[in-house]
Write a protein that holds these residues in place. Structure first.
Motif, mmCIF file in Angstrom:
data_model
loop_
_atom_site.group_PDB
_atom_site.id
_atom_site.type_symbol
_atom_site.label_atom_id
_atom_site.label_comp_id
_atom_site.label_asym_id
_atom_site.label_seq_id
_atom_site.Cartn_x
_atom_site.Cartn_y
_atom_site.Cartn_z
ATOM 1 N N GLY A 64 0.844 -1.183 0.000
ATOM 2 C CA GLY A 64 0.000 0.000 0.000
ATOM 3 C C GLY A 64 0.880 1.234 0.000
ATOM 4 N N SER B 198 3.739 4.779 1.906
ATOM 5 C CA SER B 198 4.199 4.036 3.073
ATOM 6 C C SER B 198 5.622 4.453 3.413
ATOM 7 N N SER C 101 0.527 1.210 4.836
ATOM 8 C CA SER C 101 -0.891 0.969 4.578
ATOM 9 C C SER C 101 -1.257 1.700 3.296
ATOM 10 N N LYS C 102 -2.454 1.460 2.836
ATOM 11 C CA LYS C 102 -2.928 2.149 1.632
ATOM 12 C C LYS C 102 -3.652 3.451 1.977
ATOM 13 N N ASP C 103 -3.751 3.774 3.253
ATOM 14 C CA ASP C 103 -4.518 4.936 3.687
ATOM 15 C C ASP C 103 -3.745 6.236 3.530
#
Length: 103
Positions: free
Chosen positions: A69, A72, A87-89
């Protein structure tokens, strides 16, 4: 922020005392969200070397470090991984700074 040029360069960079790899890609809107404040983050944490890793150019490096993701961040100290914010957030400046301070 310097861009990673080769996997050989990465091996040399990993010997640095404090290294942060930032994984992103040109097509990633959440990656561009952090662009405006990353120079200030780099300035605040001058004892770290920040390196941008293009996910599309270095997919093998992403796979090697289990980065699936983006954006990062991975933190290293003398070649050893000491922290990850993966993460992909979308990430905020506060979250990124908190991650760096936790290293």
């Amino acid at each position: 922020m310097e861009n990673l040029q080769s996997e050989e360069q990465l091996q040399e960079l990993l010997e640095k005392d404090k290294l942060i790899l930032m994984f992103s890609a040109d097509w990633c809107p959440d990656c561009h969200f952090i662009d405006p404040f990353m120079p200030e983050v780099e300035e605040k944490y001058r004892d770290y070397t920040f390196i941008h890793v293009d996910r599309d150019q270095f997919i093998d490096v992403c796979s090697q470090y289990d980065v699936f993701g983006i954006p990062s961040f991975l933190g290293f100290h003398k070649g050893k991984e000491v922290g990850r914010f993966v993460s992909k957030d979308r990430k905020t400046r506060e979250e990124i700074e908190s991650f760096i301070e936790s290293l």
